[in-house]
Scaffold this motif. Sequence first.
Motif, PDB file in Angstrom:
ATOM      1  N   ARG A 109     -11.031  -7.080   6.794  1.00  0.00           N
ATOM      2  CA  ARG A 109     -10.696  -5.648   6.656  1.00  0.00           C
ATOM      3  C   ARG A 109     -10.421  -5.280   5.206  1.00  0.00           C
ATOM      4  O   ARG A 109     -10.855  -4.240   4.717  1.00  0.00           O
ATOM      5  CB  ARG A 109      -9.451  -5.309   7.499  1.00  0.00           C
ATOM      6  N   ALA A 110      -9.688  -6.140   4.509  1.00  0.00           N
ATOM      7  CA  ALA A 110      -9.363  -5.878   3.107  1.00  0.00           C
ATOM      8  C   ALA A 110     -10.640  -5.850   2.263  1.00  0.00           C
ATOM      9  O   ALA A 110     -10.810  -4.963   1.415  1.00  0.00           O
ATOM     10  CB  ALA A 110      -8.391  -6.931   2.585  1.00  0.00           C
ATOM     11  N   ARG A 111     -11.543  -6.784   2.492  1.00  0.00           N
ATOM     12  CA  ARG A 111     -12.809  -6.808   1.742  1.00  0.00           C
ATOM     13  C   ARG A 111     -13.600  -5.512   1.969  1.00  0.00           C
ATOM     14  O   ARG A 111     -14.205  -4.993   1.033  1.00  0.00           O
ATOM     15  CB  ARG A 111     -13.648  -8.010   2.156  1.00  0.00           C
ATOM     16  N   GLN A 112     -13.595  -5.029   3.199  1.00  0.00           N
ATOM     17  CA  GLN A 112     -14.300  -3.770   3.488  1.00  0.00           C
ATOM     18  C   GLN A 112     -13.763  -2.631   2.630  1.00  0.00           C
ATOM     19  O   GLN A 112     -14.503  -1.723   2.263  1.00  0.00           O
ATOM     20  CB  GLN A 112     -14.165  -3.404   4.967  1.00  0.00           C
ATOM     21  N   GLU A 113     -12.486  -2.688   2.336  1.00  0.00           N
ATOM     22  CA  GLU A 113     -11.854  -1.639   1.531  1.00  0.00           C
ATOM     23  C   GLU A 113     -11.781  -2.009   0.054  1.00  0.00           C
ATOM     24  O   GLU A 113     -11.085  -1.361  -0.714  1.00  0.00           O
ATOM     25  CB  GLU A 113     -10.471  -1.315   2.098  1.00  0.00           C
TER      26      GLU A 113
END
Length: 164
Positions: A109-113
């Motif tokens: 999720r963090a990578r997506q953001e």
Amino acid sequence: MHQIREGTRADLSDVLSLNQAEEKWTSKLALDSLEELIAYSVAYKVLTTAESVSGFVLAMNSSSAYPNANLNWFNARLESFWYVDRIVVAGTCSRRGYGRALYEHIFARARQERVRSITCEYSTRPMNEGSAAFHAQMGFREIGNRIDKTNGKGLSMQVCELSV
């Protein structure tokens, strides 16, 4: 078999029970405090097994208004990150990869953001050997330490750098 999904209001009592079992390492939570943490969070995820909640994670971003000394410590040293306030897996489910699965979900999720760093802390006084080993396996490294003035715990302040 497990599933990771958004936590709901119906999960609160299970999450409180899981947290209560690990209060020595996390901190005590009442229902209103948990609801406040969730309101500050960018991620409130639960891990379910056979229709019961067996783990959870709460993470905030660096711009959260969450009034927390650990988050403030990281904010003084890092630009942009997610802070994992707590990650708990039921003792009966330890060593099944559920903590890893929760972190991998947060990492994705963090990578997506486009978030490059995940931060957390674990207790060094008293020493939480299990958490130290687990976080090292997950790629975290210590960037400092501090003493929690509210309870005297020693804390290892950790960061895991993500490739984006």
